[in-house]
Design a protein around this motif. Structure first.
Motif, PDB file in Angstrom:
ATOM      1  N   GLU A 114       0.987  -1.385  -0.051  1.00 14.13           N
ATOM      2  CA  GLU A 114       0.054  -0.164  -0.088  1.00 14.13           C
ATOM      3  C   GLU A 114       0.926   1.301  -0.010  1.00 14.13           C
ATOM      4  OE1 GLU A 114      -3.082   0.302  -0.381  1.00 14.13           O
ATOM      5  OE2 GLU A 114      -3.431  -2.040  -0.366  1.00 14.13           O
ATOM      6  N   THR A 122       0.704   5.643  -1.617  1.00 12.19           N
ATOM      7  CA  THR A 122       0.064   6.765  -2.445  1.00 12.19           C
ATOM      8  C   THR A 122       1.115   7.645  -3.171  1.00 12.19           C
ATOM      9  OG1 THR A 122       0.124   8.256  -0.347  1.00 12.19           O
ATOM     10  CG2 THR A 122      -1.849   6.828  -0.700  1.00 12.19           C
ATOM     11  N   LYS A 175      -4.333  -0.967  -9.406  1.00 14.65           N
ATOM     12  CA  LYS A 175      -5.103  -1.038  -8.185  1.00 14.65           C
ATOM     13  C   LYS A 175      -6.563  -1.776  -8.721  1.00 14.65           C
ATOM     14  CE  LYS A 175      -4.455   0.276  -4.401  1.00 14.65           C
ATOM     15  NZ  LYS A 175      -3.881  -0.183  -3.014  1.00 14.65           N
ATOM     16  N   SER A 176      -7.191  -1.140  -9.273  1.00 13.35           N
ATOM     17  CA  SER A 176      -8.610  -1.626  -9.944  1.00 13.35           C
ATOM     18  C   SER A 176      -8.317  -2.949 -10.336  1.00 13.35           C
ATOM     19  CB  SER A 176      -9.069  -0.413 -10.967  1.00 13.35           C
ATOM     20  OG  SER A 176      -8.263  -0.593 -12.099  1.00 13.35           O
ATOM     21  N   ILE A 179       1.177   7.525 -12.501  1.00 13.99           N
ATOM     22  CA  ILE A 179      -0.019   7.536 -11.620  1.00 13.99           C
ATOM     23  C   ILE A 179      -1.204   6.872 -12.097  1.00 13.99           C
ATOM     24  CG2 ILE A 179      -1.657   9.183 -10.694  1.00 13.99           C
ATOM     25  CD1 ILE A 179       0.513  11.335 -10.421  1.00 13.99           C
ATOM     26  N   ASN A 180      -1.482   7.058 -13.672  1.00 12.46           N
ATOM     27  CA  ASN A 180      -2.631   6.222 -14.161  1.00 12.46           C
ATOM     28  C   ASN A 180      -2.324   4.914 -14.220  1.00 12.46           C
ATOM     29  OD1 ASN A 180      -3.642   8.846 -15.030  1.00 12.46           O
ATOM     30  ND2 ASN A 180      -2.980   8.782 -16.899  1.00 12.46           N
ATOM     31  N   TYR A 181      -1.046   4.285 -14.381  1.00 11.04           N
ATOM     32  CA  TYR A 181      -0.775   2.924 -14.414  1.00 11.04           C
ATOM     33  C   TYR A 181      -0.964   2.443 -12.581  1.00 11.04           C
ATOM     34  CZ  TYR A 181       2.159  -1.320 -14.705  1.00 11.04           C
ATOM     35  OH  TYR A 181       2.572  -2.706 -14.566  1.00 11.04           O
ATOM     36  N   TYR A 182      -0.828   3.298 -11.815  1.00  8.95           N
ATOM     37  CA  TYR A 182      -0.999   2.863 -10.247  1.00  8.95           C
ATOM     38  C   TYR A 182      -2.392   2.409 -10.010  1.00  8.95           C
ATOM     39  CZ  TYR A 182      -1.697   3.930  -5.528  1.00  8.95           C
ATOM     40  OH  TYR A 182      -2.281   3.514  -4.200  1.00  8.95           O
ATOM     41  N   TRP A 183      -3.225   3.589 -10.713  1.00  9.40           N
ATOM     42  CA  TRP A 183      -4.678   3.085 -10.345  1.00  9.40           C
ATOM     43  C   TRP A 183      -5.451   2.123 -11.319  1.00  9.40           C
ATOM     44  CZ3 TRP A 183      -6.441   4.929  -6.213  1.00  9.40           C
ATOM     45  CH2 TRP A 183      -6.109   6.055  -5.477  1.00  9.40           C
ATOM     46  N   THR A 184      -4.523   1.873 -12.421  1.00  7.31           N
ATOM     47  CA  THR A 184      -4.966   0.739 -13.303  1.00  7.31           C
ATOM     48  C   THR A 184      -4.823  -0.573 -12.509  1.00  7.31           C
ATOM     49  OG1 THR A 184      -4.744   1.892 -15.204  1.00  7.31           O
ATOM     50  CG2 THR A 184      -4.709  -0.311 -15.434  1.00  7.31           C
TER      51      THR A 184
END
Length: 469
Positions: free
Chosen positions: A275, A277, A400-401, A393-398
């Protein structure tokens, strides 16, 4: 039937015990021993060289003292015309030893140089039995370019930034090496997990094969079901053998990257989901402080220094030299340091370029354009860096989802696999459908593990930008 189930349970328990009896390590074991890697040692030595090179600039500003000495001997035969017109060849032998001490000091703020020299010379003519001593007691001079280019003004600024840049690059290389070791570890751990899943599902198929054989004996299953189950078992065995080779190759790669000897039977722990951010503004700020701004500031200083040098080389220049000295000479060394002769000098030199066909102006224009072009490159590079951060950042949220989605899919897939097993025994599902569900379950587990590992590697990329080592 009950006896066979007990045997299967015993095998599973033994396999589990064997796993825990194996030597188990996690990724931190390899990262904490990063110093064993040859790449790490090379990086450390390169940084040591750069530190020494940076220290040379400071030492160049200290006084330089040089001791020189020579003992020249000369033998000459020359023709001498005598009073009566005849020619006589005469041999001459000379000895001229000398010793000197020279001290120079660069004045960084002015760009001038102070020189201090001392020397003693001895001259001996063996043929005429003549000796002479001379001494330069002290010769002090100062040379200064009044409006010339001063290297120190620029080199000091560049050297200060270069030291910081070298330090940042060293730690960035350490983090990149951690990334390489982590990548090798992840490849080996993923292939290990795949072997474990294949073995686990082989045990399930073996159990199903025994159940279907029992049903076939009592006429409640057809021969095709038995053959399809046996084929599925053989396919899983083939995949397992192929994956063992892949796992061995990935272990060898991990050994080479980390330069650590490990047993082939070693058990690698899974990394798990971490985890963290990402703050875009903070990341951009740190990125500019750690390397980006420093690197471009050095290039800007080099461009300004080049422009300053070209301007001054193409314009009128003034040079000042002044000094004083005390000298003496004598036939006997005991009389050498009696009353010295004094000398003083002042020289003002001027260089005025008259005609160079506009070459100096062209060079200045080129330097101006290069400096302007550098500003555009800085902005272009900054935009590229910001875009790269946004993509991270976009890759990070991808990731995670996708991880959350796969977790739910795995839960449902596990339930579905158990249901397919029951339905297969009841004759409601075919062996082919059960086999496809097993493969789907394996693929989902592997894919979820890969996504978790990619999240860990992404964290190392963020650490490289943050310079967390």
């Amino acid at each position: 039937m009950m006896k066979f189930r007990k045997i299967i349970m015993f095998i599973l328990i033994v396999n589990t015990l064997n796993l825990y009896c194996q030597n188990t390590v996690d990724i931190d074991f390899f990262l904490n021993n990063i110093g064993n890697s040859y790449s790490y040692k090379i990086n450390a030595n390169d940084y040591k060289i750069k530190k020494i090179q940076n220290g040379l600039f400071r030492k160049s500003l200290l006084p330089k003292v040089t001791l020189t000495s020579s003992i020249p001997y000369q033998r000459a035969i020359s023709d001498v015309t005598q009073p009566d017109g005849t020619i006589k060849f005469i041999e001459r032998n000379y000895l001229n030893p000398n010793i000197g001490l020279n001290t120079t000091q660069f004045l960084p703020f002015t760009g001038g140089t102070i020189s201090l020299s001392n020397s003693i010379n001895y001259s001996r003519d063996f043929n005429n039995n003549y000796s002479n001593f001379s001494s330069n007691w002290v010769n002090l001079s100062y040379q200064q370019s009044i409006n010339g280019y001063n290297d120190y003004k620029w080199e000091k600024k560049i050297n200060t930034l270069t030291k910081k840049k070298d330090s940042i690059e060293y730690y960035q290389n350490v983090i990149r090496l951690k990334y390489d070791i982590a990548k090798s570890y992840i490849d080996a751990e993923t292939s290990q997990l795949k072997s474990h899943l294949l073995q686990e599902n082989m045990n399930k198929v073996k159990f199903m094969l025994n159940e279907i054989n029992e049903k076939y004996k009592h006429g409640r299953a057809i021969k095709t079901d038995v053959e399809q189950t046996e084929l599925t078992l053989e396919q899983l065995k083939g995949y397992l053998e192929a994956n063992k080779i892949e796992h061995q190759n990935s272990l060898n790669q991990l050994k080479r990257t980390a330069n650590i000897e490990i047993q082939d039977s070693i058990l690698l722990e899974g990394i798990g989901e971490i985890e963290f951010t990402i703050n875009k503004d903070e990341l951009i700020k740190i990125m500019e402080e750690n390397g980006y701004n420093i690197e471009w500031k050095i290039k800007e200083l080099e461009a300004e220094a080049n422009l300053d040098r070209i301007k001054k080389e193409g314009s009128m220049s003034l040079n000042l030299q002044l000094g004083l000295g005390l000298n003496s000479s004598a036939n006997e060394i005991s009389q050498l340091f009696n009353t010295p002769r004094q000398t003083q000098f002042v020289t003002l030199g001027v260089k005025v370029p008259i005609l160079d066909w506009g070459a100096s102006k062209d060079k200045t224009n080129i330097a101006f354009v290069e400096k302007e072009n550098l500003k555009y490159k800085i902005e272009e590079e900054r935009n590229r860096k910001i875009q790269a951060i946004e993509e991270l950042i976009n890759y990070y949220w991808t990731l995670k989802s996708q991880i959350q989605s796969l977790k739910q899919q795995i839960i449902l897939s596990n339930k579905l696999t158990d249901n397919y097993k029951e339905l297969l025994l009841l004759g409601r599902k075919t062996v082919s459908e059960y086999k496809n569900q097993i493969y789907e379950n394996i693929n989902l587990s592997i894919e979820c593990e890969k996504l978790k590992n990619n999240l860990y590697l992404l964290k190392l990329k963020i650490d490289e930008l943050n310079l967390k080592h």
